[in-house]
Design a protein around this motif. Structure first.
Motif, PDB file in Angstrom:
ATOM      1  N   ARG A  48       0.801  -1.214   0.000  1.00  0.00           N
ATOM      2  CA  ARG A  48       0.000   0.000   0.000  1.00  0.00           C
ATOM      3  C   ARG A  48       0.841   1.274   0.000  1.00  0.00           C
ATOM      4  N   ASP A  49       1.929   1.251   0.784  1.00  0.00           N
ATOM      5  CA  ASP A  49       2.692   2.491   0.934  1.00  0.00           C
ATOM      6  C   ASP A  49       3.921   2.585   0.050  1.00  0.00           C
ATOM      7  N   SER A  50       4.104   1.607  -0.838  1.00  0.00           N
ATOM      8  CA  SER A  50       5.305   1.682  -1.668  1.00  0.00           C
ATOM      9  C   SER A  50       4.940   2.022  -3.110  1.00  0.00           C
ATOM     10  N   GLU A  51       5.872   2.616  -3.782  1.00  0.00           N
ATOM     11  CA  GLU A  51       5.653   3.057  -5.150  1.00  0.00           C
ATOM     12  C   GLU A  51       5.616   1.889  -6.130  1.00  0.00           C
ATOM     13  N   GLU A  52       6.562   0.998  -5.945  1.00  0.00           N
ATOM     14  CA  GLU A  52       6.600  -0.156  -6.848  1.00  0.00           C
ATOM     15  C   GLU A  52       6.620  -1.453  -6.057  1.00  0.00           C
ATOM     16  N   VAL A  53       6.621  -2.573  -6.773  1.00  0.00           N
ATOM     17  CA  VAL A  53       6.632  -3.858  -6.093  1.00  0.00           C
ATOM     18  C   VAL A  53       7.995  -4.063  -5.447  1.00  0.00           C
ATOM     19  N   PRO A  54       8.047  -4.223  -4.136  1.00  0.00           N
ATOM     20  CA  PRO A  54       9.342  -4.386  -3.473  1.00  0.00           C
ATOM     21  C   PRO A  54      10.032  -5.666  -3.956  1.00  0.00           C
ATOM     22  N   GLN A  55      11.319  -5.537  -4.198  1.00  0.00           N
ATOM     23  CA  GLN A  55      12.075  -6.649  -4.789  1.00  0.00           C
ATOM     24  C   GLN A  55      12.231  -7.834  -3.858  1.00  0.00           C
ATOM     25  N   ASN A  56      12.321  -7.547  -2.570  1.00  0.00           N
ATOM     26  CA  ASN A  56      12.618  -8.660  -1.665  1.00  0.00           C
ATOM     27  C   ASN A  56      11.796  -8.580  -0.390  1.00  0.00           C
ATOM     28  N   ASN A  57      10.504  -8.617  -0.572  1.00  0.00           N
ATOM     29  CA  ASN A  57       9.591  -8.475   0.550  1.00  0.00           C
ATOM     30  C   ASN A  57       9.211  -9.851   1.119  1.00  0.00           C
ATOM     31  N   PRO A  58       9.606 -10.110   2.385  1.00  0.00           N
ATOM     32  CA  PRO A  58       9.372 -11.431   2.967  1.00  0.00           C
ATOM     33  C   PRO A  58       7.888 -11.814   3.015  1.00  0.00           C
ATOM     34  N   LYS A  59       7.028 -10.831   3.253  1.00  0.00           N
ATOM     35  CA  LYS A  59       5.588 -11.128   3.337  1.00  0.00           C
ATOM     36  C   LYS A  59       5.041 -11.529   1.979  1.00  0.00           C
ATOM     37  N   LEU A  60       5.468 -10.789   0.965  1.00  0.00           N
ATOM     38  CA  LEU A  60       5.024 -11.105  -0.392  1.00  0.00           C
ATOM     39  C   LEU A  60       5.446 -12.522  -0.767  1.00  0.00           C
ATOM     40  N   LYS A  61       6.701 -12.824  -0.459  1.00  0.00           N
ATOM     41  CA  LYS A  61       7.235 -14.149  -0.790  1.00  0.00           C
ATOM     42  C   LYS A  61       6.454 -15.246  -0.075  1.00  0.00           C
ATOM     43  N   ALA A  62       6.280 -15.052   1.229  1.00  0.00           N
ATOM     44  CA  ALA A  62       5.608 -16.071   2.040  1.00  0.00           C
ATOM     45  C   ALA A  62       4.181 -16.307   1.547  1.00  0.00           C
ATOM     46  N   HIS A  63       3.481 -15.222   1.215  1.00  0.00           N
ATOM     47  CA  HIS A  63       2.102 -15.376   0.753  1.00  0.00           C
ATOM     48  C   HIS A  63       2.036 -16.038  -0.610  1.00  0.00           C
ATOM     49  N   ALA A  64       2.920 -15.611  -1.485  1.00  0.00           N
ATOM     50  CA  ALA A  64       2.904 -16.177  -2.832  1.00  0.00           C
ATOM     51  C   ALA A  64       3.175 -17.683  -2.785  1.00  0.00           C
ATOM     52  N   ILE A  65       4.115 -18.075  -1.929  1.00  0.00           N
ATOM     53  CA  ILE A  65       4.418 -19.500  -1.791  1.00  0.00           C
ATOM     54  C   ILE A  65       3.182 -20.254  -1.334  1.00  0.00           C
ATOM     55  N   LYS A  66       2.462 -19.651  -0.373  1.00  0.00           N
ATOM     56  CA  LYS A  66       1.259 -20.318   0.148  1.00  0.00           C
ATOM     57  C   LYS A  66       0.228 -20.553  -0.940  1.00  0.00           C
TER      58      LYS A  66
END
Ligand code: HEM
Ligand code: ISQ
Length: 152
Positions: A48-66
């Motif tokens: 929500r608060d970032s301009e672009e997709v963060p390159q190494n976001n642990p939450k994004l990674k964890a959710h995507a894996i799920k």
């Protein structure tokens, strides 16, 4: 469609390929979602608060894996039992989370297309119509269960 041992093997095999580069594929998965539906960005707390997709976001990674893992588990259940059973607690939780974040039915098609494209890119010359179909069926069953819970 009956889900065969071959279908299950195809899904497992491409998940094994994806697992070898989680950072890349989870980011790719997410980027494709935003390519198709840019407005979806604001639904995700970690973006929500970032301009672009963060390159190494642990939450994004964890959710995507799920998401991938759950789809893969659906494939296994479809082959073993002919249906997808998600634990009631998990399902209630996922239903609530998605409802709360403003997810609606058409979004499921977006995530599906992004999932398929990511697998297509990851699997290279192993990609086939059969592989696509196996993931589609597994995803559709899982999505139906979550959507039904969101309507409760
Ligand atoms: C969160 C799975 C479809 C948007 C989550 C989480 C999982 C998940 C496991 C993390 C829950 C947690 O641990 O906090 C799935 C599966 C889907 C699906 C398996 C389809 C079969 C969708 C769709 C959208 C969506 C279609 C809409 C674009 C979100 C959002 C969150 C979330 C906004 C909250 C993220 C956050 O801010 O923490 N999903 N999801 N999901 N999902 Fe999905
Ligand atoms: C949550 N739900 C659906 C898809 C997702 C992709 C990346 C990160 C989180 C997600």
């Amino acid at each position: 469609m009956t889900f065969t041992e071959k279908d299950e093997a195809l899904v497992k095999e491409s998940w094994d390929i994806m697992k070898q580069n989680i950072p890349e594929y989870s980011l790719r998965f997410f980027s494709i979602i935003l390519e198709i539906a840019p407005a979806a960005k604001n639904m995700f707390s970690f973006l929500r608060d970032s301009e672009e997709v963060p390159q190494n976001n642990p939450k994004l990674k964890a959710h995507a894996i799920k998401v991938f893992k759950m789809t893969c588990e659906s494939a296994i259940q479809l082959r073993e039992k002919g249906e997808v059973v998600v634990g009631e607690t998990t399902l209630k939780y996922l239903g609530a989370i998605h409802l709360k974040n403003g997810v609606i039915d058409p979004h499921f098609e977006v995530v599906k297309q992004a999932l398929l494209r990511t697998i297509e890119e990851a699997s290279g010359d192993k990609w086939s119509e059969e592989l696509k179909c196996a993931w589609s069926v597994a995803y559709d069953h899982l999505a139906a269960a979550i959507k039904a819970e969101m309507k409760e």
